[in-house]
Design a protein around this motif. Structure first.
Motif, short mmCIF file in Angstrom:
data_model
loop_
_atom_site.label_atom_id
_atom_site.label_comp_id
_atom_site.label_asym_id
_atom_site.label_seq_id
_atom_site.Cartn_x
_atom_site.Cartn_y
_atom_site.Cartn_z
N PRO A 1 79.71 30.83 24.44
CA PRO A 1 78.24 30.84 24.44
C PRO A 1 77.64 31.86 25.40
CG PRO A 1 79.10 28.62 24.84
CD PRO A 1 80.25 29.57 24.88
N ARG A 2 76.56 32.45 24.94
CA ARG A 2 75.72 33.30 25.76
C ARG A 2 74.40 32.55 25.97
NH1 ARG A 2 77.03 38.04 27.11
NH2 ARG A 2 74.96 38.96 27.00
N ALA A 3 73.70 32.86 27.03
CA ALA A 3 72.47 32.15 27.35
C ALA A 3 71.32 33.12 27.54
CB ALA A 3 72.66 31.33 28.62
N GLY A 4 70.12 32.63 27.33
CA GLY A 4 68.91 33.43 27.52
C GLY A 4 67.69 32.63 27.10
N SER A 5 66.58 33.32 26.96
CA SER A 5 65.32 32.67 26.60
C SER A 5 64.67 33.37 25.41
CB SER A 5 64.32 32.72 27.77
OG SER A 5 64.80 32.00 28.87
N LEU A 6 64.05 32.58 24.56
CA LEU A 6 63.19 33.09 23.50
C LEU A 6 61.76 32.81 23.91
CD1 LEU A 6 65.08 31.58 20.43
CD2 LEU A 6 65.05 33.99 21.11
N ALA A 7 60.84 33.69 23.54
CA ALA A 7 59.44 33.49 23.89
C ALA A 7 58.58 33.69 22.65
CB ALA A 7 59.02 34.46 24.99
N PHE A 8 57.65 32.76 22.44
CA PHE A 8 56.74 32.79 21.31
C PHE A 8 55.31 32.84 21.83
CE2 PHE A 8 60.55 30.62 20.00
CZ PHE A 8 60.81 31.13 18.74
N GLU A 9 54.57 33.88 21.45
CA GLU A 9 53.16 33.94 21.84
C GLU A 9 52.36 33.16 20.80
OE1 GLU A 9 49.92 37.16 23.44
OE2 GLU A 9 51.61 37.90 22.28
N LEU A 10 51.55 32.21 21.28
CA LEU A 10 50.85 31.28 20.40
C LEU A 10 49.35 31.32 20.62
CD1 LEU A 10 53.15 28.17 20.98
CD2 LEU A 10 53.32 29.86 19.14
N PRO A 11 48.58 30.97 19.60
CA PRO A 11 47.14 30.81 19.81
C PRO A 11 46.88 29.50 20.56
CG PRO A 11 47.71 30.34 17.53
CD PRO A 11 48.96 30.84 18.20
N ASP A 12 45.77 29.42 21.29
CA ASP A 12 45.45 28.23 22.08
C ASP A 12 45.27 26.98 21.24
OD1 ASP A 12 45.56 29.52 24.52
OD2 ASP A 12 43.43 30.05 24.50
N ASP A 13 44.87 27.12 19.98
CA ASP A 13 44.53 25.94 19.17
C ASP A 13 45.74 25.14 18.70
OD1 ASP A 13 45.44 27.81 17.31
OD2 ASP A 13 43.92 27.30 15.81
N VAL A 14 46.96 25.53 19.04
CA VAL A 14 48.14 24.79 18.58
C VAL A 14 48.79 23.96 19.68
CG1 VAL A 14 48.64 26.48 16.78
CG2 VAL A 14 49.78 26.68 19.00
N ILE A 15 48.24 23.99 20.88
CA ILE A 15 48.88 23.32 22.01
C ILE A 15 49.09 21.83 21.78
CG2 ILE A 15 48.54 22.68 24.43
CD1 ILE A 15 47.49 25.43 24.95
N GLY A 16 48.21 21.17 21.05
CA GLY A 16 48.35 19.74 20.81
C GLY A 16 49.14 19.38 19.57
N ASP A 17 49.75 20.34 18.91
CA ASP A 17 50.42 20.10 17.63
C ASP A 17 51.92 19.85 17.80
OD1 ASP A 17 48.00 20.52 16.43
OD2 ASP A 17 48.44 22.55 15.77
N ARG A 18 52.55 19.57 16.67
CA ARG A 18 54.01 19.47 16.60
C ARG A 18 54.53 20.76 15.99
NH1 ARG A 18 56.41 14.77 17.56
NH2 ARG A 18 55.09 12.96 17.86
N ALA A 19 55.70 21.19 16.43
CA ALA A 19 56.29 22.45 15.96
C ALA A 19 57.75 22.21 15.61
CB ALA A 19 56.18 23.52 17.04
N THR A 20 58.31 23.15 14.85
CA THR A 20 59.74 23.14 14.55
C THR A 20 60.31 24.52 14.85
OG1 THR A 20 59.48 21.50 12.80
CG2 THR A 20 61.51 22.78 12.79
N LEU A 21 61.29 24.56 15.75
CA LEU A 21 62.01 25.79 16.05
C LEU A 21 63.16 25.89 15.07
CD1 LEU A 21 62.72 28.21 17.92
CD2 LEU A 21 64.16 26.60 19.21
N ARG A 22 63.30 27.05 14.42
CA ARG A 22 64.39 27.27 13.47
C ARG A 22 65.21 28.46 13.94
NH1 ARG A 22 64.17 26.70 7.07
NH2 ARG A 22 64.59 24.59 7.75
N LEU A 23 66.52 28.22 14.15
CA LEU A 23 67.45 29.27 14.58
C LEU A 23 68.44 29.55 13.47
CD1 LEU A 23 68.27 27.82 18.12
CD2 LEU A 23 66.62 29.62 17.58
N SER A 24 68.76 30.84 13.27
CA SER A 24 69.74 31.19 12.23
C SER A 24 70.34 32.56 12.49
CB SER A 24 69.07 31.17 10.85
OG SER A 24 68.11 32.20 10.76
#
Length: 186
Positions: free
Chosen positions: A124-147
């Motif tokens: 395994p290698r390690a690191g960070s992914l970063a997603f820039e989001l609009p402010d209106d989604v902070i209270g929502d549910r999300a799904t991260l998809r890796l492939s």
């Protein structure tokens, strides 16, 4: 009269049967649909050629990296460890998408992130992914998809994906998050 009733009953039965067949028939893209593996934070998940563990998730107003790059806004930072499972051919973490409602966001390639990181089989290698989001989604549910791309497919088809549900409302908004440096997992 009996003949008309039988014709109407047969017609009704055929219409109901056709409706039923249309409901159980798979969509046209079903043969190309990915096989999802659902994961949780801290849990190791694997598909045919991707093994990943999301170690932490942060919501922040500012993201920085070790080389001095920074950006303000609303960011979701995902710390993870990943390796290829079977082969290193095409083993690049190309698929890193965050779906919120009907909108999909791609991981940024700005700064030093894990986006498009080359993976090694079994290490395994390690690191960070970063997603820039609009402010209106902070209270929502999300799904991260890796492939990773499917075997023999340069077009980005996914034969297996890892899905991680994220409750954005449950995350505390941090002032600043430093992206993990890409490297070998500990």
């Amino acid at each position: 009269m009996k003949k008309r009733v039988l014709v109407w009953l047969a017609t009704g039965a055929l219409v109901v049967g056709a409706w039923g067949v249309s409901k159980v028939t798979l969509p046209d893209d079903a043969p190309n649909a990915p096989f999802p593996t659902v994961a949780q934070i801290g849990e190791r998940a694997s598909t045919r050629n991707l093994v990943a563990t999301v170690t932490a998730v942060h919501l922040t107003r500012r993201v920085t990296d070790a080389e001095g790059w920074s950006a303000e806004g609303t960011w979701l930072v995902v710390d993870l460890e990943a390796a290829s499972g079977v082969t290193q051919d095409l083993s690049t973490l190309r698929g890193a998408d965050l779906t919120i409602g009907d909108r999909t966001f791609r991981a940024t390639d700005r700064g030093t992130t894990f986006a498009a990181q080359r993976l090694v089989t079994g290490v395994p290698r390690a690191g960070s992914l970063a997603f820039e989001l609009p402010d209106d989604v902070i209270g929502d549910r999300a799904t991260l998809r890796l492939s990773v791309p499917g075997a023999g497919d340069l077009g980005g088809s996914r034969d297996g994906v890892i899905d991680l549900p994220i409750d954005l409302a449950a995350l505390t908004v941090e002032a600043e998050v430093l992206l993990d440096e890409n490297g070998w997992a500990r």
